[in-house]
Design a protein around this motif. Structure first.
Motif, PDB file in Angstrom:
ATOM      1  N   VAL A  31       5.078  -3.722   1.961  1.00 25.09           N
ATOM      2  CA  VAL A  31       6.154  -2.723   2.069  1.00 25.09           C
ATOM      3  C   VAL A  31       5.984  -1.641   1.007  1.00 25.09           C
ATOM      4  O   VAL A  31       6.267  -0.465   1.259  1.00 25.09           O
ATOM      5  CB  VAL A  31       7.533  -3.408   1.918  1.00 25.09           C
ATOM      6  CG1 VAL A  31       8.636  -2.380   1.836  1.00 25.09           C
ATOM      7  CG2 VAL A  31       7.783  -4.354   3.078  1.00 25.09           C
ATOM      8  N   ILE A  32       5.505  -2.024  -0.170  1.00 21.23           N
ATOM      9  CA  ILE A  32       5.300  -1.054  -1.253  1.00 21.23           C
ATOM     10  C   ILE A  32       4.012  -0.266  -1.027  1.00 21.23           C
ATOM     11  O   ILE A  32       3.945   0.926  -1.315  1.00 21.23           O
ATOM     12  CB  ILE A  32       5.262  -1.781  -2.614  1.00 21.23           C
ATOM     13  CG1 ILE A  32       6.624  -2.430  -2.891  1.00 21.23           C
ATOM     14  CG2 ILE A  32       4.894  -0.812  -3.740  1.00 21.23           C
ATOM     15  CD1 ILE A  32       6.680  -3.221  -4.186  1.00 21.23           C
ATOM     16  N   ARG A  33       2.984  -0.916  -0.479  1.00 22.36           N
ATOM     17  CA  ARG A  33       1.693  -0.252  -0.266  1.00 22.36           C
ATOM     18  C   ARG A  33       1.739   0.745   0.896  1.00 22.36           C
ATOM     19  O   ARG A  33       1.057   1.777   0.859  1.00 22.36           O
ATOM     20  CB  ARG A  33       0.613  -1.302  -0.003  1.00 22.36           C
ATOM     21  CG  ARG A  33      -0.789  -0.708   0.213  1.00 22.36           C
ATOM     22  CD  ARG A  33      -1.820  -1.762   0.560  1.00 22.36           C
ATOM     23  NE  ARG A  33      -2.189  -2.550  -0.610  1.00 22.36           N
ATOM     24  CZ  ARG A  33      -1.762  -3.781  -0.853  1.00 22.36           C
ATOM     25  NH1 ARG A  33      -0.946  -4.372   0.003  1.00 22.36           N
ATOM     26  NH2 ARG A  33      -2.145  -4.432  -1.929  1.00 22.36           N
ATOM     27  N   LEU A  34       2.529   0.457   1.927  1.00 23.87           N
ATOM     28  CA  LEU A  34       2.525   1.261   3.148  1.00 23.87           C
ATOM     29  C   LEU A  34       2.745   2.759   2.917  1.00 23.87           C
ATOM     30  O   LEU A  34       2.003   3.575   3.483  1.00 23.87           O
ATOM     31  CB  LEU A  34       3.562   0.717   4.139  1.00 23.87           C
ATOM     32  CG  LEU A  34       3.686   1.464   5.470  1.00 23.87           C
ATOM     33  CD1 LEU A  34       2.366   1.465   6.213  1.00 23.87           C
ATOM     34  CD2 LEU A  34       4.789   0.841   6.330  1.00 23.87           C
ATOM     35  N   VAL A  38       0.318   5.789   4.312  1.00 26.03           N
ATOM     36  CA  VAL A  38       0.840   6.849   5.180  1.00 26.03           C
ATOM     37  C   VAL A  38       0.519   8.226   4.594  1.00 26.03           C
ATOM     38  O   VAL A  38       0.239   9.177   5.334  1.00 26.03           O
ATOM     39  CB  VAL A  38       2.365   6.688   5.369  1.00 26.03           C
ATOM     40  CG1 VAL A  38       2.957   7.897   6.098  1.00 26.03           C
ATOM     41  CG2 VAL A  38       2.677   5.415   6.152  1.00 26.03           C
ATOM     42  N   SER A  39       0.533   8.321   3.265  1.00 24.33           N
ATOM     43  CA  SER A  39       0.288   9.606   2.599  1.00 24.33           C
ATOM     44  C   SER A  39      -1.132  10.128   2.804  1.00 24.33           C
ATOM     45  O   SER A  39      -1.417  11.291   2.504  1.00 24.33           O
ATOM     46  CB  SER A  39       0.571   9.486   1.098  1.00 24.33           C
ATOM     47  OG  SER A  39      -0.415   8.691   0.454  1.00 24.33           O
ATOM     48  N   THR A  40      -2.046   9.294   3.332  1.00 24.90           N
ATOM     49  CA  THR A  40      -3.415   9.741   3.580  1.00 24.90           C
ATOM     50  C   THR A  40      -3.506  10.651   4.792  1.00 24.90           C
ATOM     51  O   THR A  40      -4.533  11.303   5.004  1.00 24.90           O
ATOM     52  CB  THR A  40      -4.351   8.536   3.792  1.00 24.90           C
ATOM     53  OG1 THR A  40      -3.922   7.808   4.956  1.00 24.90           O
ATOM     54  CG2 THR A  40      -4.359   7.634   2.570  1.00 24.90           C
ATOM     55  N   GLY A  41      -2.441  10.678   5.611  1.00 20.68           N
ATOM     56  CA  GLY A  41      -2.454  11.503   6.805  1.00 20.68           C
ATOM     57  C   GLY A  41      -2.697  10.724   8.082  1.00 20.68           C
ATOM     58  O   GLY A  41      -2.713  11.308   9.180  1.00 20.68           O
ATOM     59  N   SER A  47      -1.527   3.528  10.116  1.00 21.10           N
ATOM     60  CA  SER A  47      -1.166   3.199   8.734  1.00 21.10           C
ATOM     61  C   SER A  47      -0.682   1.760   8.629  1.00 21.10           C
ATOM     62  O   SER A  47      -1.062   1.031   7.705  1.00 21.10           O
ATOM     63  CB  SER A  47      -0.067   4.147   8.233  1.00 21.10           C
ATOM     64  OG  SER A  47      -0.522   5.483   8.172  1.00 21.10           O
ATOM     65  N   ILE A  48       0.149   1.344   9.604  1.00 17.15           N
ATOM     66  CA  ILE A  48       0.676  -0.017   9.597  1.00 17.15           C
ATOM     67  C   ILE A  48      -0.452  -1.028   9.784  1.00 17.15           C
ATOM     68  O   ILE A  48      -0.546  -2.027   9.049  1.00 17.15           O
ATOM     69  CB  ILE A  48       1.739  -0.190  10.691  1.00 17.15           C
ATOM     70  CG1 ILE A  48       2.983   0.638  10.345  1.00 17.15           C
ATOM     71  CG2 ILE A  48       2.110  -1.662  10.858  1.00 17.15           C
ATOM     72  CD1 ILE A  48       4.025   0.665  11.442  1.00 17.15           C
ATOM     73  N   GLY A  49      -1.330  -0.776  10.748  1.00 19.21           N
ATOM     74  CA  GLY A  49      -2.446  -1.688  11.000  1.00 19.21           C
ATOM     75  C   GLY A  49      -3.397  -1.778   9.821  1.00 19.21           C
ATOM     76  O   GLY A  49      -3.833  -2.863   9.440  1.00 19.21           O
ATOM     77  N   THR A  50      -3.701  -0.640   9.228  1.00 17.85           N
ATOM     78  CA  THR A  50      -4.598  -0.611   8.072  1.00 17.85           C
ATOM     79  C   THR A  50      -3.947  -1.277   6.870  1.00 17.85           C
ATOM     80  O   THR A  50      -4.599  -2.010   6.115  1.00 17.85           O
ATOM     81  CB  THR A  50      -4.969   0.842   7.717  1.00 17.85           C
ATOM     82  OG1 THR A  50      -5.518   1.487   8.867  1.00 17.85           O
ATOM     83  CG2 THR A  50      -5.992   0.889   6.585  1.00 17.85           C
ATOM     84  N   ASN A 221      -6.406  -1.300  18.719  1.00 16.95           N
ATOM     85  CA  ASN A 221      -7.089  -0.129  18.138  1.00 16.95           C
ATOM     86  C   ASN A 221      -6.171   0.655  17.200  1.00 16.95           C
ATOM     87  O   ASN A 221      -6.093   1.880  17.252  1.00 16.95           O
ATOM     88  CB  ASN A 221      -7.601   0.784  19.260  1.00 16.95           C
ATOM     89  CG  ASN A 221      -8.614   1.803  18.753  1.00 16.95           C
ATOM     90  OD1 ASN A 221      -9.333   1.551  17.781  1.00 16.95           O
ATOM     91  ND2 ASN A 221      -8.660   2.954  19.396  1.00 16.95           N
ATOM     92  N   GLU A 222      -5.494  -0.081  16.319  1.00 14.76           N
ATOM     93  CA  GLU A 222      -4.540   0.528  15.396  1.00 14.76           C
ATOM     94  C   GLU A 222      -4.952   0.354  13.932  1.00 14.76           C
ATOM     95  O   GLU A 222      -4.113   0.305  13.044  1.00 14.76           O
ATOM     96  CB  GLU A 222      -3.152  -0.090  15.612  1.00 14.76           C
ATOM     97  CG  GLU A 222      -2.569   0.204  16.980  1.00 14.76           C
ATOM     98  CD  GLU A 222      -1.297  -0.586  17.260  1.00 14.76           C
ATOM     99  OE1 GLU A 222      -0.609  -0.257  18.248  1.00 14.76           O
ATOM    100  OE2 GLU A 222      -0.994  -1.527  16.506  1.00 14.76           O
ATOM    101  N   VAL A 223      -6.264   0.275  13.685  1.00 14.67           N
ATOM    102  CA  VAL A 223      -6.779   0.095  12.327  1.00 14.67           C
ATOM    103  C   VAL A 223      -7.812   1.171  12.031  1.00 14.67           C
ATOM    104  O   VAL A 223      -8.722   1.413  12.829  1.00 14.67           O
ATOM    105  CB  VAL A 223      -7.425  -1.294  12.144  1.00 14.67           C
ATOM    106  CG1 VAL A 223      -8.028  -1.432  10.744  1.00 14.67           C
ATOM    107  CG2 VAL A 223      -6.403  -2.398  12.393  1.00 14.67           C
ATOM    108  N   ASN A 224      -7.668   1.849  10.886  1.00 10.11           N
ATOM    109  CA  ASN A 224      -8.672   2.801  10.433  1.00 10.11           C
ATOM    110  C   ASN A 224      -9.639   2.042   9.521  1.00 10.11           C
ATOM    111  O   ASN A 224      -9.327   1.757   8.366  1.00 10.11           O
ATOM    112  CB  ASN A 224      -8.015   3.958   9.691  1.00 10.11           C
ATOM    113  CG  ASN A 224      -9.013   5.050   9.315  1.00 10.11           C
ATOM    114  OD1 ASN A 224      -9.920   4.832   8.536  1.00 10.11           O
ATOM    115  ND2 ASN A 224      -8.829   6.232   9.887  1.00 10.11           N
TER     116      ASN A 224
END
Length: 282
Positions: A31-34, A38-41, A47-50, A221-224
């Motif tokens: 929750v703190i890392r997310l 997200v700020s990476t764009g 973002s959630i998957g990564t 397919n939700e992971v960068n």
């Protein structure tokens, strides 16, 4: 995709610190890392998957360290991991039928309460240890031992652990979170697990459930993977090193630290919900 290496270094450092603290207190702290990911764009789903992938990598190395330190109750792990996985699977199928925002607020309130009770009980116990004379301390220990004997019914423990594991998994499946921040204080408060054992067991459960969720995000397919490869190593090192310090803390200090971190997690949840409401109203 253009990458700002200075910002990536910053994110890696933040990720290391988050995983270090998480490994020490038995919390994934996704929750703190997310918000940082997200700020990476990246879009929200990526973002959630990564984030789950990075958090799980840190949790796995922390769990390995806790296994080496013998901070695991495999009985609790098996019961809560299985019941939690069933609850998470069922909860994931109901996600479209519930208000995620209301559930997150509920989760924030539960974590806030658990943080408050942990800190309150810890302070009360510290005062008892300081003010009571040896006779009273002996009596307290006898009372605790008598209560422990009365409570040590393995079948009752299995039932309670299964119910709580299922409910936490159900709630987590509804909102896409592992919710170790609810499970950990439950272990300490409800069935009086030694803090360091609760920390290690919760981290092992979180790593297994996190891996399950991560595989689901990969399938969708939700992971960068670029950011996963970049941010994963620092999380792994942080989790592994942080877990080494758990046994160096006294039970009282560890409980206090867990209570403080839980308060921060709750605050992040409330702030993120407030921010999302502001954005939706604009």
């Amino acid at each position: 995709m253009e990458i700002n290496f200075i910002y990536i270094l910053f994110l890696s450092t933040i990720g290391f610190i988050i995983s270090f603290i998480g490994g020490m207190v038995g919390l994934v702290l996704g929750v703190i890392r997310l918000p940082f990911i997200v700020s990476t764009g990246l879009n929200v789903t990526e973002s959630i998957g990564t984030n789950i992938g990075v958090s799980t990598l840190g949790a796995i190395t922390a769990a390995i360290q806790h296994i080496r330190k013998r901070n695991i109750s495999f009985t609790i792990f098996i019961i809560m991991a299985l019941s939690g996985a069933i609850g998470a699977f069922y909860g994931a199928s109901l996600t479209k039928n519930v208000s995620i925002n209301l559930l997150l607020i509920l989760i924030g309130l539960i974590i806030s309460y658990e943080s408050f009770t942990l800190l309150k009980d810890n302070n009360r116990n510290n005062k008892i240890n300081i003010n009571n004379n040896e006779k009273k301390i002996t009596e307290n220990r006898l009372n605790v031992n008598q209560k422990s004997i009365k409570q040590k019914n393995p079948y009752n423990d299995i039932i309670v652990q299964s119910i709580i594991g299922f409910l936490i998994g159900l709630l987590g499946g509804l909102v896409g979170l592992v919710l170790g921040s609810i499970r950990l204080p439950a272990m300490i408060k409800i069935w009086k697990t030694e803090p360091k054992i609760a920390v290690g067991t919760n981290m092992l459960i979180s790593s297994v459930m996190g891996m399950s969720g991560f595989i689901g995000h990969i399938i969708n397919n939700e992971v960068n993977f670029l950011y996963l490869i970049i941010l994963g190593p620092s999380a792994m090192v942080g989790g592994f090193l942080g877990a080494k310090y758990t046994n160096r803390l006294s039970p009282s200090t560890l409980k206090k630290l867990i209570g403080i971190i839980l308060a921060i997690v709750a605050a992040v949840i409330f702030i993120s919900q407030g921010a999302s409401r502001v954005e939706s109203s604009m």
